[in-house]
Write a protein that holds these residues in place. Structure first.
Motif, PDB file in Angstrom:
ATOM      1  N   LEU A 151      -3.813  -3.200  -8.201  1.00 28.40           N
ATOM      2  CA  LEU A 151      -2.431  -3.031  -8.663  1.00 28.40           C
ATOM      3  C   LEU A 151      -1.467  -3.809  -7.772  1.00 28.40           C
ATOM      4  CD1 LEU A 151      -2.165   0.711  -9.775  1.00 28.40           C
ATOM      5  CD2 LEU A 151      -2.320  -1.355 -11.179  1.00 28.40           C
ATOM      6  N   THR A 152      -1.716  -3.785  -6.462  1.00 27.50           N
ATOM      7  CA  THR A 152      -0.851  -4.542  -5.558  1.00 27.50           C
ATOM      8  C   THR A 152      -0.889  -6.026  -5.898  1.00 27.50           C
ATOM      9  OG1 THR A 152      -1.323  -2.944  -3.815  1.00 27.50           O
ATOM     10  CG2 THR A 152      -0.372  -5.052  -3.144  1.00 27.50           C
ATOM     11  N   SER A 153      -2.094  -6.544  -6.178  1.00 24.42           N
ATOM     12  CA  SER A 153      -2.217  -7.962  -6.517  1.00 24.42           C
ATOM     13  C   SER A 153      -1.437  -8.267  -7.799  1.00 24.42           C
ATOM     14  CB  SER A 153      -3.690  -8.335  -6.702  1.00 24.42           C
ATOM     15  OG  SER A 153      -4.431  -8.025  -5.541  1.00 24.42           O
ATOM     16  N   LEU A 154      -1.506  -7.377  -8.792  1.00 24.04           N
ATOM     17  CA  LEU A 154      -0.793  -7.596 -10.050  1.00 24.04           C
ATOM     18  C   LEU A 154       0.719  -7.549  -9.833  1.00 24.04           C
ATOM     19  CD1 LEU A 154      -3.062  -5.569 -12.520  1.00 24.04           C
ATOM     20  CD2 LEU A 154      -2.756  -8.059 -12.414  1.00 24.04           C
ATOM     21  N   VAL A 155       1.172  -6.611  -8.998  1.00 23.81           N
ATOM     22  CA  VAL A 155       2.610  -6.548  -8.701  1.00 23.81           C
ATOM     23  C   VAL A 155       3.063  -7.863  -8.078  1.00 23.81           C
ATOM     24  CG1 VAL A 155       4.323  -5.469  -7.183  1.00 23.81           C
ATOM     25  CG2 VAL A 155       2.744  -4.041  -8.520  1.00 23.81           C
ATOM     26  N   VAL A 156       2.273  -8.380  -7.147  1.00 24.68           N
ATOM     27  CA  VAL A 156       2.633  -9.655  -6.514  1.00 24.68           C
ATOM     28  C   VAL A 156       2.654 -10.768  -7.556  1.00 24.68           C
ATOM     29  CG1 VAL A 156       1.835 -11.420  -4.889  1.00 24.68           C
ATOM     30  CG2 VAL A 156       1.825  -9.014  -4.220  1.00 24.68           C
ATOM     31  N   PHE A 157       1.675 -10.766  -8.461  1.00 27.73           N
ATOM     32  CA  PHE A 157       1.632 -11.798  -9.494  1.00 27.73           C
ATOM     33  C   PHE A 157       2.926 -11.819 -10.304  1.00 27.73           C
ATOM     34  CE2 PHE A 157       0.727 -13.141 -13.873  1.00 27.73           C
ATOM     35  CZ  PHE A 157       0.162 -14.388 -13.656  1.00 27.73           C
ATOM     36  N   PHE A 158       3.371 -10.650 -10.738  1.00 27.97           N
ATOM     37  CA  PHE A 158       4.533 -10.603 -11.636  1.00 27.97           C
ATOM     38  C   PHE A 158       5.864 -10.613 -10.895  1.00 27.97           C
ATOM     39  CE2 PHE A 158       1.251  -8.829 -14.505  1.00 27.97           C
ATOM     40  CZ  PHE A 158       1.405  -9.727 -15.541  1.00 27.97           C
ATOM     41  N   ALA A 159       5.847 -10.179  -9.630  1.00 29.53           N
ATOM     42  CA  ALA A 159       7.122 -10.021  -8.929  1.00 29.53           C
ATOM     43  C   ALA A 159       7.109 -10.680  -7.566  1.00 29.53           C
ATOM     44  CB  ALA A 159       7.438  -8.521  -8.797  1.00 29.53           C
ATOM     45  N   HIS A 160       6.427 -11.846  -7.476  1.00 21.69           N
ATOM     46  CA  HIS A 160       6.258 -12.421  -6.147  1.00 21.69           C
ATOM     47  C   HIS A 160       7.566 -12.833  -5.473  1.00 21.69           C
ATOM     48  CE1 HIS A 160       6.526 -16.588  -7.707  1.00 21.69           C
ATOM     49  NE2 HIS A 160       5.934 -16.067  -8.761  1.00 21.69           N
ATOM     50  N   ARG A 190      10.854 -11.695  -0.644  1.00 22.29           N
ATOM     51  CA  ARG A 190      12.036 -11.240   0.089  1.00 22.29           C
ATOM     52  C   ARG A 190      11.710 -10.056   0.983  1.00 22.29           C
ATOM     53  NH1 ARG A 190      14.657 -12.546  -4.771  1.00 22.29           N
ATOM     54  NH2 ARG A 190      14.532 -10.422  -5.539  1.00 22.29           N
ATOM     55  N   LEU A 191      10.669  -9.302   0.619  1.00 22.09           N
ATOM     56  CA  LEU A 191      10.243  -8.153   1.433  1.00 22.09           C
ATOM     57  C   LEU A 191       9.270  -8.575   2.528  1.00 22.09           C
ATOM     58  CD1 LEU A 191       9.563  -5.528  -1.372  1.00 22.09           C
ATOM     59  CD2 LEU A 191      11.427  -5.471   0.275  1.00 22.09           C
ATOM     60  N   ALA A 192       9.148  -9.900   2.758  1.00 21.22           N
ATOM     61  CA  ALA A 192       8.055 -10.405   3.597  1.00 21.22           C
ATOM     62  C   ALA A 192       7.981  -9.684   4.937  1.00 21.22           C
ATOM     63  CB  ALA A 192       8.198 -11.907   3.812  1.00 21.22           C
ATOM     64  N   ILE A 193       9.143  -9.406   5.533  1.00 28.67           N
ATOM     65  CA  ILE A 193       9.107  -8.713   6.816  1.00 28.67           C
ATOM     66  C   ILE A 193       8.469  -7.347   6.623  1.00 28.67           C
ATOM     67  CG2 ILE A 193      10.550  -7.645   8.591  1.00 28.67           C
ATOM     68  CD1 ILE A 193      12.455 -10.050   8.236  1.00 28.67           C
ATOM     69  N   GLY A 194       8.755  -6.714   5.482  1.00 26.38           N
ATOM     70  CA  GLY A 194       8.105  -5.441   5.178  1.00 26.38           C
ATOM     71  C   GLY A 194       6.608  -5.593   5.053  1.00 26.38           C
ATOM     72  N   VAL A 195       6.177  -6.667   4.411  1.00 28.58           N
ATOM     73  CA  VAL A 195       4.735  -6.879   4.258  1.00 28.58           C
ATOM     74  C   VAL A 195       4.079  -7.099   5.619  1.00 28.58           C
ATOM     75  CG1 VAL A 195       2.958  -8.414   3.343  1.00 28.58           C
ATOM     76  CG2 VAL A 195       4.888  -7.739   1.904  1.00 28.58           C
ATOM     77  N   VAL A 196       4.717  -7.915   6.449  1.00 29.98           N
ATOM     78  CA  VAL A 196       4.160  -8.154   7.785  1.00 29.98           C
ATOM     79  C   VAL A 196       4.086  -6.847   8.571  1.00 29.98           C
ATOM     80  CG1 VAL A 196       4.631  -9.257  10.009  1.00 29.98           C
ATOM     81  CG2 VAL A 196       4.859 -10.559   7.894  1.00 29.98           C
ATOM     82  N   GLY A 197       5.098  -6.016   8.411  1.00 29.66           N
ATOM     83  CA  GLY A 197       5.088  -4.726   9.096  1.00 29.66           C
ATOM     84  C   GLY A 197       3.965  -3.830   8.598  1.00 29.66           C
ATOM     85  N   LEU A 198       3.817  -3.755   7.262  1.00 30.00           N
ATOM     86  CA  LEU A 198       2.738  -2.946   6.701  1.00 30.00           C
ATOM     87  C   LEU A 198       1.382  -3.493   7.123  1.00 30.00           C
ATOM     88  CD1 LEU A 198       4.041  -2.329   3.062  1.00 30.00           C
ATOM     89  CD2 LEU A 198       3.799  -0.641   4.889  1.00 30.00           C
ATOM     90  N   ASP A 199       1.289  -4.827   7.141  1.00 24.58           N
ATOM     91  CA  ASP A 199       0.045  -5.465   7.549  1.00 24.58           C
ATOM     92  C   ASP A 199      -0.315  -5.075   8.975  1.00 24.58           C
ATOM     93  OD1 ASP A 199      -1.929  -7.945   7.110  1.00 24.58           O
ATOM     94  OD2 ASP A 199      -1.059  -8.059   9.110  1.00 24.58           O
ATOM     95  N   ALA A 200       0.677  -5.018   9.847  1.00 25.51           N
ATOM     96  CA  ALA A 200       0.416  -4.621  11.239  1.00 25.51           C
ATOM     97  C   ALA A 200      -0.051  -3.173  11.295  1.00 25.51           C
ATOM     98  CB  ALA A 200       1.673  -4.812  12.082  1.00 25.51           C
ATOM     99  N   LEU A 201       0.531  -2.323  10.437  1.00 28.76           N
ATOM    100  CA  LEU A 201       0.097  -0.928  10.383  1.00 28.76           C
ATOM    101  C   LEU A 201      -1.337  -0.848   9.859  1.00 28.76           C
ATOM    102  CD1 LEU A 201       0.704   2.071  10.636  1.00 28.76           C
ATOM    103  CD2 LEU A 201       1.685   2.012   8.333  1.00 28.76           C
TER     104      LEU A 201
END
Lengths: 203, 203, 203
Positions: free
Chosen positions: A70-79, A84-95
């Motif tokens: 589902l995450t991959s599909l969300v990225v596909f449609f709403a990349h 714009r949330l990239a800092i959020g993604v990097v933060g989640l990735d670190a977690l």
């Protein structure tokens, strides 16, 4: 329960990073999902291969797979929005990295691995998905040449192993290890820490 | 008996595709055989690693290995003729893909994998050899960015899993699944079907 | 005892080759250690995955890991000196290749692999670390297109398997197989032997 939720958060963060690279490479929707899912659950699959858990847990667990898909599909449609949330993604990735490193080390200990194997397998769980992602899209793995990434993962895994040796409860070791790994990663990102390259290796 | 023959046909088709790429990259005869053999039996090896079958069947089965090796040698010595047969190779490859996807899913079910794991492992069996081939010759795996390839494999594997749940015999499910996977692949090739890339990903 | 020492020599030689490439690619100290360690112990890890030895021996054995890590650190700090020793490294690498091929085949036989599987797994043990190294730094594996490398490894492994079938002691087979594999590799290096590429493959 909390661990399960945080585990899925980690899978989603890793899957998002994989799917974003798939979008940049202009893969089709299926290719984006393959890279996203492999990045999300690949580290756990490698861990299970090393420990002899057959079939790998993540291949047989709907929530893990569905979260990554589902995450991959969300990225596909709403990349653009995800970007714009990239800092959020990097933060989640670190977690996610911290959680995978400590949970991977604990899983290895539970399956009879010694302290060295548990530390290395924990770190491998945390970095394996990203390495698979980079090999799939034909790039040198990021962890080899950018930022402080694999070292915090290794320290988080070692914390769990040392905590187990000292008799701490698994939960305590997991929390402390994740805080160390993820915190060190945040600091490295904030302060632009890098490790040295070899002296005199030329420009 | 028929299944064994068709299995070897699939191995030969995959091995031919690997060896052809080896010829194009001007590898030496041994390198061509390595890429050919890995492409031919690599999917089955990955399947066995995921299922805990040690050592992997294809490493311990003379007909599988010899088929892949002889095919690679034929391509080495007669690659212009093989190239003219390219449409035939693509057709055999589509047949091999369908067979590997369904046989891989059935093998996974036989080894106790759940429905999700059996579907994913079946698809992995079908696409694993090609991914190994592309990673070895340092290219982004074709399945990530061209044609409809991995989706038919996944549908073939799912057919076997659903058929097993509905109580069909393994043979029926294998035949129906292979027809679906291989047929869809032929249609995609004939009609130049492609999956969409992400909206607005830019040129 | 001698075997253990020679085994560590092989790990050190492989780790040095991996770390040298890491220096050339200007990886940071951690990346260099990751590539060095994976090159040093990767072949053994792949062997153990194929044989179902969990967790892989090299992940759970301090001397193996420490040897690979220390060698990588020495290369990091003293790579110009190591480079001047390059012929020495190539020589040690050839020794390590022969030892890994024969010891890998013997380990496979000890774990119930048949003659074909033992030969292939022995060769894989010898070349696996180098393939991992090249995939990690995003290059086509050297063994696919340069020098005679994988063939001597395969011949060394086959020697052990044939020796076992003929009733020779394991030690005798190991020594003879290593001499054949390593000796053939030295000859190939000295005499610049190469295998042919496909006829008419174009310039």
């Amino acid at each position: 329960m909390l661990l399960t939720i945080l585990d899925l958060v980690g899978i989603a963060a890793f899957a998002a990073s994989g799917a974003m690279i798939g979008v940049q490479r202009r893969l089709d929707i299926f290719g984006i999902c393959v890279v996203g899912v492999m990045t999300g659950i690949g580290g756990g699959i490698i861990r299970d291969l090393l420990l002899g858990i057959h079939p790998p847990t993540s291949l047989d667990t709907w929530p893990n797979f569905v979260t990554a898909l589902l995450t991959s599909l969300v990225v596909f449609f709403a990349h653009p929005a995800v970007k714009r949330l990239a800092i959020g993604v990097v933060g989640l990735d670190a977690l996610g990295m911290g959680l995978f490193a400590t949970a991977g080390a604990q899983t290895a200990l539970d399956h009879g691995a010694g302290p060295l194997a548990a530390s290395l397998i924990g770190a491998t769980t945390a970095i394996g998905g990203g390495v698979l992602r980079d090999v799939l899209v034909n790039e040198m793995p990021l962890l080899l040449h950018r930022d402080l990434y694999a070292l915090p993962a290794l320290l988080g895994a070692i914390t769990v192993v040392v905590g187990s040796e000292l008799g701490f409860t698994a939960n305590t070791a997991l929390v402390v290890g994740t805080v160390i790994a993820t915190g060190l990663r945040y600091l490295a990102l904030l302060l632009h820490w890098n490790l040295p390259t070899a002296p005199g290796a030329g420009p």
